[in-house]
Design a protein around this motif. Sequence first.
Motif, PDB file in Angstrom:
ATOM      1  N   PRO A 127     -24.683  14.928  51.488  1.00 39.56           N
ATOM      2  CA  PRO A 127     -24.203  13.671  52.069  1.00 39.56           C
ATOM      3  C   PRO A 127     -24.947  13.374  53.378  1.00 39.56           C
ATOM      4  N   ILE A 128     -25.254  12.101  53.580  1.00 46.06           N
ATOM      5  CA  ILE A 128     -25.843  11.634  54.842  1.00 46.06           C
ATOM      6  C   ILE A 128     -24.955  10.509  55.351  1.00 46.06           C
ATOM      7  N   GLY A 129     -24.434  10.667  56.555  1.00 49.52           N
ATOM      8  CA  GLY A 129     -23.655   9.624  57.198  1.00 49.52           C
ATOM      9  C   GLY A 129     -24.540   8.868  58.165  1.00 49.52           C
ATOM     10  N   LEU A 130     -24.566   7.547  58.039  1.00 48.24           N
ATOM     11  CA  LEU A 130     -25.416   6.695  58.872  1.00 48.24           C
ATOM     12  C   LEU A 130     -24.552   5.831  59.782  1.00 48.24           C
ATOM     13  N   GLY A 131     -24.719   5.969  61.075  1.00 47.23           N
ATOM     14  CA  GLY A 131     -23.974   5.157  62.028  1.00 47.23           C
ATOM     15  C   GLY A 131     -22.765   5.885  62.574  1.00 47.23           C
ATOM     16  N   SER A 132     -21.815   5.099  63.088  1.00 46.48           N
ATOM     17  CA  SER A 132     -20.663   5.694  63.767  1.00 46.48           C
ATOM     18  C   SER A 132     -19.340   5.469  63.037  1.00 46.48           C
ATOM     19  N   GLU A 133     -19.314   4.618  62.050  1.00 50.59           N
ATOM     20  CA  GLU A 133     -18.076   4.322  61.321  1.00 50.59           C
ATOM     21  C   GLU A 133     -17.925   5.255  60.126  1.00 50.59           C
ATOM     22  N   LEU A 134     -17.806   6.550  60.399  1.00 55.63           N
ATOM     23  CA  LEU A 134     -17.826   7.559  59.348  1.00 55.63           C
ATOM     24  C   LEU A 134     -16.622   8.485  59.435  1.00 55.63           C
ATOM     25  N   ASP A 135     -16.287   9.088  58.320  1.00 54.48           N
ATOM     26  CA  ASP A 135     -15.326  10.169  58.279  1.00 54.48           C
ATOM     27  C   ASP A 135     -16.154  11.444  58.121  1.00 54.48           C
ATOM     28  N   ILE A 136     -16.586  11.992  59.242  1.00 55.34           N
ATOM     29  CA  ILE A 136     -17.498  13.135  59.250  1.00 55.34           C
ATOM     30  C   ILE A 136     -16.900  14.311  58.475  1.00 55.34           C
ATOM     31  N   ALA A 137     -15.620  14.585  58.697  1.00 57.29           N
ATOM     32  CA  ALA A 137     -14.988  15.726  58.012  1.00 57.29           C
ATOM     33  C   ALA A 137     -15.039  15.555  56.492  1.00 57.29           C
ATOM     34  N   ALA A 138     -14.803  14.356  56.015  1.00 54.88           N
ATOM     35  CA  ALA A 138     -14.840  14.113  54.567  1.00 54.88           C
ATOM     36  C   ALA A 138     -16.254  14.299  54.025  1.00 54.88           C
TER      37      ALA A 138
END
Length: 181
Positions: A127-138
Amino acid sequence: MLESPQTGRSKLSAATQAVGAFLSRLKFSDGDRAAVVAFNRDVYVLQSLTGDSDSLDQALDGLEGVVSQQTRIHLGVDAARAELPPSIPDRKTVMIVLTDGRSNPDPARRGGEAAQAAHRDGIEVFPIGLGSELDIAALEAMASDADHFFWAPDGEDLERIYRSIVELLPCPADQFWGRRC
């Protein structure tokens, strides 16, 4: 994905360029294959699994036409899983899931459940999260391994991340040297 955070170009533009650079590192003549799946409130298989780089480039060019609100990560993971074969000896089956949002309207656990099903099939999930509106733990929970989750504060971080993923992928045994071909 159409937002232009710090650099003036959209997240989608940065993502398309980074994915294109990643695809250019694959060895299609040696049997590598890839697919392009987009997800938001719906899911779109823009290119099913292929070794044809021109078809993959065309699919990337079509991403802007399917951008919309909502982030139903589980739909993307399920569709990608359906495209990918289970892992076979001497080959890795890998899924890269890029998202710029929290799972909505569906709960984040559905993305995790879909990723777990992919893990059971022998598919490594990055998984790659882009930006700040993320559920990092998920997103971390979706990853096959602790070093398989990446966070890109800005789209300009994506090419570096995709290069890191390439370095994590092992080479075939006859080409192995320090895990890199």
